[in-house]
Design an enzyme around this catalytic site. Structure first.
Site, PDB file in Angstrom:
ATOM      1  N   LEU A   1       0.810  -1.219   0.000  1.00 28.69           N
ATOM      2  CA  LEU A   1       0.000   0.000   0.000  1.00 28.69           C
ATOM      3  C   LEU A   1       0.842   1.266   0.000  1.00 28.69           C
ATOM      4  O   LEU A   1       0.467   2.273  -0.600  1.00 28.69           O
ATOM      5  CB  LEU A   1      -0.952   0.015   1.207  1.00 28.69           C
ATOM      6  CG  LEU A   1      -2.135  -0.956   1.184  1.00 28.69           C
ATOM      7  CD1 LEU A   1      -3.036  -0.700   2.382  1.00 28.69           C
ATOM      8  CD2 LEU A   1      -2.936  -0.837  -0.113  1.00 28.69           C
ATOM      9  N   HIS A   2       2.007   1.235   0.672  1.00 31.25           N
ATOM     10  CA  HIS A   2       2.769   2.482   0.791  1.00 31.25           C
ATOM     11  C   HIS A   2       3.365   2.950  -0.535  1.00 31.25           C
ATOM     12  O   HIS A   2       3.839   4.082  -0.630  1.00 31.25           O
ATOM     13  CB  HIS A   2       3.842   2.372   1.885  1.00 31.25           C
ATOM     14  CG  HIS A   2       5.058   1.562   1.513  1.00 31.25           C
ATOM     15  ND1 HIS A   2       6.223   1.652   2.228  1.00 31.25           N
ATOM     16  CD2 HIS A   2       5.291   0.649   0.541  1.00 31.25           C
ATOM     17  CE1 HIS A   2       7.126   0.839   1.693  1.00 31.25           C
ATOM     18  NE2 HIS A   2       6.571   0.218   0.687  1.00 31.25           N
ATOM     19  N   ASP A   3       3.335   2.105  -1.564  1.00 30.09           N
ATOM     20  CA  ASP A   3       3.872   2.512  -2.871  1.00 30.09           C
ATOM     21  C   ASP A   3       2.972   3.525  -3.585  1.00 30.09           C
ATOM     22  O   ASP A   3       3.426   4.169  -4.537  1.00 30.09           O
ATOM     23  CB  ASP A   3       4.001   1.288  -3.790  1.00 30.09           C
ATOM     24  CG  ASP A   3       5.162   0.387  -3.416  1.00 30.09           C
ATOM     25  OD1 ASP A   3       6.092   0.855  -2.740  1.00 30.09           O
ATOM     26  OD2 ASP A   3       5.130  -0.798  -3.801  1.00 30.09           O
TER      27      ASP A   3
ATOM     28  N   PHE B   1       3.126   6.891   0.083  1.00 28.24           N
ATOM     29  CA  PHE B   1       3.423   7.334   1.450  1.00 28.24           C
ATOM     30  C   PHE B   1       3.019   6.257   2.445  1.00 28.24           C
ATOM     31  O   PHE B   1       2.096   5.484   2.215  1.00 28.24           O
ATOM     32  CB  PHE B   1       2.702   8.648   1.782  1.00 28.24           C
ATOM     33  CG  PHE B   1       1.193   8.576   1.702  1.00 28.24           C
ATOM     34  CD1 PHE B   1       0.426   8.285   2.831  1.00 28.24           C
ATOM     35  CD2 PHE B   1       0.532   8.808   0.499  1.00 28.24           C
ATOM     36  CE1 PHE B   1      -0.959   8.222   2.759  1.00 28.24           C
ATOM     37  CE2 PHE B   1      -0.858   8.743   0.417  1.00 28.24           C
ATOM     38  CZ  PHE B   1      -1.604   8.454   1.555  1.00 28.24           C
TER      39      PHE B   1
END
Length: 346
Positions: free
Chosen positions: A254-256, A311
């Site tokens: 998900l952070h990508d 983020f």
């Protein structure tokens, strides 16, 4: 001396300001495979090491390099200067010997080969909001990686190294008693599925990633001899629906991406789960006050360097997104180091 009311100290400022010195010393040792060589030779003198690696610097420079690694706690030393013998400590022997399956140096190799230079452009990233990696020379990060088998394998091994501790902790700490199947989205080398299968004998797993990754995952699965309960499946999470499973996991996926893409992926997970199923997101979840998980904050800045709009996030943000999609409840499970599992139940 740390700062007191009457005695300010520059110690912490200088420690952080010169932090790249310490980082480069360790990364250089990993690149030279110093710790692997020390395992093979038990212990070595500075002269032995200078000769082994072909260092053309003075022996004084070699002493400084090795004694800095010793002062950091990465090496053990008996004697001093010309009489000194250097060897690994417990951690470097376990984690930085390339010949051991516990090797985590892949992430350190990638930090040295790619990210060390890119992070020199953090100021430009903050000013422009643009990625500072291969994209600057016209390459898309993921397209470039997946087009080159060697670079792809290096990247996958790097990601495996940084996540292994969290995967093992998840496999041991999460309550799997109600579930029979797990699908790991963006499963990379298959390590999350393998750790779950290794510790939970009743769980069957699918590691799901792009077709280019399948040979690497199959090789890893064969190394663990768990082909009977861990299978590979190929797909693209932008174009395809997720395979059905009682548990859907995502490790540092998900952070990508930006918030819109995060919501799209969470929705696809929701659709693939049965009632009572669980979405498990393993990331360096930032604490809600954004004060404690410094690694999570730095990783989020790394997403600026790598993607521009990706983020890392807090548990409160995860709650907001999963509630919007329709999940009934959430929980947070601390794993290893800065990693946590944010869990949403359908």
């Amino acid at each position: 001396m740390e700062q007191t009311a009457n005695h300010p100290s520059p110690e912490s400022i200088m420690q952080i300001g010169t932090g790249f010195w310490a980082s480069k010393i360790l990364l250089s040792a990993v690149k030279f495979e110093l710790f692997t060589v020390l395992v093979e030779n038990k212990s070595m003198s500075a002269f032995d090491i200078k000769s082994k690696f072909g260092f053309q610097c003075t022996i004084r420079n070699v002493y400084d390099f090795l004694d800095a690694l010793t002062a950091f706690g990465f090496l053990k030393r008996e004697g001093l200067l010309a009489s000194a013998r250097y060897s690994n400590n417990l951690n470097t022997n376990f984690f930085l010997d390339k010949n051991k399956p516990t090797y985590i140096g892949g992430i350190l190799e990638m930090l040295n080969n790619r990210l060390y230079g890119f992070w020199g452009n953090l100021e430009e990233g903050l000013l422009t909001g643009l990625p500072q990696n291969e994209i600057k020379i016209g390459e898309n990060l993921f397209d470039a990686l997946y087009a080159d088998a060697v670079r792809l394998k290096e990247f996958i091994l790097a990601m495996s190294g940084i996540q292994m501790g969290g995967f093992i902790a998840f496999a041991q700490k999460f309550d799997f008693s109600k579930y029979k199947t797990l699908v790991d989205i963006g499963g990379s080398a298959g390590l999350l599925s393998l750790m779950v299968a290794k510790h939970q004998s009743h769980i069957n797993c699918i590691t799901w990633d792009l077709p280019e990754v399948t040979p690497i995952a199959n090789e890893t699965i064969a190394n663990f001899q768990l082909q009977n309960r861990v299978k590979t499946n190929a797909g693209n999470f932008f174009n395809d629906q997720f395979p059905k499973g009682d548990i859907i996991t995502m490790g540092n996926i998900l952070h990508d991406w930006d918030e819109e893409t995060k919501l799209m992926l969470i929705k696809k997970a929701f659709d693939a789960l049965p009632d009572g199923g669980a979405l498990v997101v393993i990331e360096n979840i930032i604490d809600d006050e954004r004060m404690q998980n410094v690694f999570g904050l730095m990783m989020s800045l790394n997403m600026l360097i790598e993607t521009g709009n990706g983020f890392d996030f807090t548990f409160a943000e995860f709650n907001k997104w999963t509630k919007a999609i329709g999940f009934k409840s959430t929980s947070l499970l601390a794993l290893a180091g800065p990693a946590s599992a944010a869990i949403a139940y359908k």
